[in-house]
Design a protein around this motif. Structure first.
Motif, mmCIF file in Angstrom:
data_model
loop_
_atom_site.group_PDB
_atom_site.id
_atom_site.type_symbol
_atom_site.label_atom_id
_atom_site.label_comp_id
_atom_site.label_asym_id
_atom_site.label_seq_id
_atom_site.Cartn_x
_atom_site.Cartn_y
_atom_site.Cartn_z
ATOM 1 N N VAL A 1 13.748 -3.762 -1.040
ATOM 2 C CA VAL A 1 12.762 -2.678 -1.065
ATOM 3 C C VAL A 1 12.034 -2.651 -2.397
ATOM 4 O O VAL A 1 10.805 -2.487 -2.458
ATOM 5 C CB VAL A 1 13.446 -1.322 -0.797
ATOM 6 C CG1 VAL A 1 12.451 -0.180 -0.984
ATOM 7 C CG2 VAL A 1 14.029 -1.280 0.607
ATOM 8 N N ALA A 2 12.779 -2.809 -3.490
ATOM 9 C CA ALA A 2 12.182 -2.803 -4.822
ATOM 10 C C ALA A 2 11.177 -3.942 -4.978
ATOM 11 O O ALA A 2 10.102 -3.769 -5.570
ATOM 12 C CB ALA A 2 13.271 -2.903 -5.885
ATOM 13 N N PRO B 1 7.656 5.757 1.745
ATOM 14 C CA PRO B 1 7.013 5.401 0.466
ATOM 15 C C PRO B 1 6.240 4.089 0.534
ATOM 16 O O PRO B 1 5.152 3.975 -0.054
ATOM 17 C CB PRO B 1 8.196 5.307 -0.516
ATOM 18 C CG PRO B 1 9.398 5.100 0.323
ATOM 19 C CD PRO B 1 9.131 5.810 1.609
ATOM 20 N N LEU B 2 6.783 3.094 1.262
ATOM 21 C CA LEU B 2 6.080 1.819 1.347
ATOM 22 C C LEU B 2 4.776 1.943 2.130
ATOM 23 O O LEU B 2 3.804 1.237 1.850
ATOM 24 C CB LEU B 2 6.985 0.766 2.000
ATOM 25 C CG LEU B 2 8.098 0.179 1.137
ATOM 26 C CD1 LEU B 2 8.880 -0.864 1.918
ATOM 27 C CD2 LEU B 2 7.562 -0.419 -0.151
ATOM 28 N N PHE C 1 3.595 -4.714 -3.565
ATOM 29 C CA PHE C 1 2.474 -3.886 -3.101
ATOM 30 C C PHE C 1 1.721 -3.272 -4.275
ATOM 31 O O PHE C 1 0.489 -3.183 -4.257
ATOM 32 C CB PHE C 1 2.980 -2.780 -2.174
ATOM 33 C CG PHE C 1 3.393 -3.263 -0.813
ATOM 34 C CD1 PHE C 1 2.934 -4.467 -0.312
ATOM 35 C CD2 PHE C 1 4.259 -2.513 -0.025
ATOM 36 C CE1 PHE C 1 3.310 -4.917 0.941
ATOM 37 C CE2 PHE C 1 4.646 -2.948 1.227
ATOM 38 C CZ PHE C 1 4.178 -4.155 1.714
ATOM 39 N N PHE C 2 2.468 -2.840 -5.290
ATOM 40 C CA PHE C 2 1.833 -2.213 -6.452
ATOM 41 C C PHE C 2 0.967 -3.223 -7.205
ATOM 42 O O PHE C 2 -0.136 -2.902 -7.647
ATOM 43 C CB PHE C 2 2.903 -1.632 -7.376
ATOM 44 C CG PHE C 2 2.348 -0.824 -8.510
ATOM 45 C CD1 PHE C 2 1.802 0.428 -8.294
ATOM 46 C CD2 PHE C 2 2.360 -1.327 -9.800
ATOM 47 C CE1 PHE C 2 1.274 1.176 -9.339
ATOM 48 C CE2 PHE C 2 1.846 -0.586 -10.858
ATOM 49 C CZ PHE C 2 1.297 0.668 -10.618
ATOM 50 N N ILE D 1 12.713 4.205 3.768
ATOM 51 C CA ILE D 1 11.985 3.071 3.199
ATOM 52 C C ILE D 1 10.534 3.053 3.659
ATOM 53 O O ILE D 1 9.612 2.807 2.876
ATOM 54 C CB ILE D 1 12.676 1.749 3.596
ATOM 55 C CG1 ILE D 1 14.107 1.716 3.050
ATOM 56 C CG2 ILE D 1 11.881 0.549 3.101
ATOM 57 C CD1 ILE D 1 14.914 0.533 3.531
ATOM 58 N N TYR E 1 9.419 -5.362 -2.580
ATOM 59 C CA TYR E 1 8.222 -5.030 -1.810
ATOM 60 C C TYR E 1 7.382 -3.963 -2.517
ATOM 61 O O TYR E 1 6.141 -4.033 -2.517
ATOM 62 C CB TYR E 1 8.600 -4.559 -0.402
ATOM 63 C CG TYR E 1 8.719 -5.683 0.590
ATOM 64 C CD1 TYR E 1 7.659 -6.015 1.425
ATOM 65 C CD2 TYR E 1 9.889 -6.436 0.687
ATOM 66 C CE1 TYR E 1 7.758 -7.057 2.338
ATOM 67 C CE2 TYR E 1 9.998 -7.490 1.596
ATOM 68 C CZ TYR E 1 8.929 -7.791 2.410
ATOM 69 O OH TYR E 1 9.024 -8.828 3.306
ATOM 70 N N LYS E 2 8.032 -2.977 -3.118
ATOM 71 C CA LYS E 2 7.292 -1.947 -3.844
ATOM 72 C C LYS E 2 6.512 -2.555 -5.004
ATOM 73 O O LYS E 2 5.334 -2.244 -5.215
ATOM 74 C CB LYS E 2 8.254 -0.873 -4.356
ATOM 75 C CG LYS E 2 8.765 0.077 -3.290
ATOM 76 C CD LYS E 2 9.665 1.148 -3.896
ATOM 77 C CE LYS E 2 10.149 2.128 -2.832
ATOM 78 N NZ LYS E 2 11.049 3.160 -3.410
ATOM 79 N N LEU F 1 1.902 2.910 -0.172
ATOM 80 C CA LEU F 1 1.398 1.798 -0.981
ATOM 81 C C LEU F 1 0.577 0.828 -0.139
ATOM 82 O O LEU F 1 -0.541 0.444 -0.520
ATOM 83 C CB LEU F 1 2.567 1.064 -1.635
ATOM 84 C CG LEU F 1 3.221 1.748 -2.833
ATOM 85 C CD1 LEU F 1 4.477 0.999 -3.259
ATOM 86 C CD2 LEU F 1 2.244 1.830 -4.009
#
Length: 342
Positions: A5-6, A290-291, A12-13, A287, A8-9, A294
């Protein structure tokens, strides 16, 4: 999973930052200086040039509006899909967007008759308030139609959305027929969707609505996961299901009504984003929520950048682009459903 998850975050950022910087430089107007030099000169010397006006008063607010709108539509669609336990539930497919557009059209055509009676501030926010009311009433009607004995029937929900979309579309069409030339242009703007009217006041208002709404929706991950087991099972776990339904419906209506009021109809974002994320994370809403914000911001920012650069010096309405992206995804969802029925 947390590491995944981290990753992917962060990914995306980074993509969002790259898209943002790229969008600053792309457009019908070419800067004579770098963006950094324009901003530095503007704030250090208070010198107003054509470059600074285009960048600070036009391009940056539009980019921020694209990010906020994409995030709002994506998290709204994800929340509705979790609430109704169906990947077809999104603001535009169940009628929320069309309801907001109808009330915006009513305000455009008939608002001038009462505008002079209203305080100055309320004149500015009237369109947004009416769009919110339209979104809320539409969502309430669809929800009531689809709910019986405390249980929401997904098929009736979708059919009610189709019916209300057809009805509001017909009324909006009638308003278009009786409107003046200026009113017709404004209604067409809402129907096709565009971020061209963005400014700092609108960005600030949308930011407040999206920030407050997103904070509440992000806290609903656990209960949306529990709802995947069924409403009775979620209630046994101690969750207040009816309160959650009301809260999500009101928040989604507020967010969708606000962005539609300022930007018009921008469809399929709330459908496409969670569908893409489910390929990787299934239906874990802790999950997905928040994703989705983004990814929604990334998709709409890229779409808006394309819309204002692909036919320079003209501009392609962003609602057309999102529909082109979303329609194949919608068809693929239906194909998957058809396969499961065999």
């Amino acid at each position: 999973m947390k590491k995944k998850v981290a990753v992917y975050k962060v990914a995306f950022f980074i993509v969002l930052l790259v898209a943002l910087v790229t969008a600053l430089y792309l457009g019908a107007y070419d800067f004579n200086q770098s963006v950094f030099e324009i901003v530095s000169t503007y704030f250090n010397t208070n010198t107003h040039t054509a470059d600074s006006f285009v960048l600070i008063e036009l391009r940056i607010p539009r980019i921020l509006m694209a990010i906020l709108t994409g995030a709002a539509l994506a998290i709204s669609g994800t929340s509705l899909q979790g609430l109704f336990k169906n990947p077809l539930a999104s603001p535009d497919l169940i009628g929320i967007t069309s309801g907001a557009v109808l009330f915006a059209a009513l305000t455009i055509v008939f608002g001038s008759a009462v505008m002079h009676l209203l305080p100055a501030f309320f004149r500015y926010v009237l369109l947004s308030v009416m769009a919110f009311i339209g979104a809320l009433l539409t969502m309430w009607f669809v929800y009531k139609m689809a709910t019986s004995n405390g249980k929401t029937h997904i098929l009736i929900l979708l059919l009610s959305g189709v019916a209300i979309t057809a009805l509001t579309g017909a009324v909006t069409g009638f308003l278009t027929y009786i409107s003046t030339e200026e009113e017709l242009r404004n209604i067409t703007f809402w129907s096709l969707g565009s971020l061209a009217g963005s400014n700092w006041w609108k960005v600030c208002l949308v930011f407040i609505v999206v920030l407050l709404g997103s904070i509440r929706l992000l806290s609903k991950g656990k209960i949306l996961n529990a709802l995947m087991l069924g409403e009775k099972e979620a209630a046994h776990l101690g969750f207040d299901i009816e309160k959650t339904k009301r809260e999500i419906i009101i928040i989604v209506s507020l967010m969708v009504g606000c962005v539609v009021a300022f930007n018009g109809t921008i469809g399929f974002v709330g459908l496409v984003v969670p569908y893409i994320l489910r390929f990787v994370f299934n239906s874990n809403y802790n999950i997905l929520l928040p994703l989705s914000m983004l990814l929604g911001a990334v998709i709409l920012l890229i779409a808006d950048t394309i819309s204002r650069t692909i036919v320079i010096p003209a501009e392609l309405p962003i609602g057309i682009l999102t529909a082109i992206m979303g329609a194949p995804v919608f068809i693929s969802i239906l194909i998957n459903y058809k396969r499961k029925l065999k």
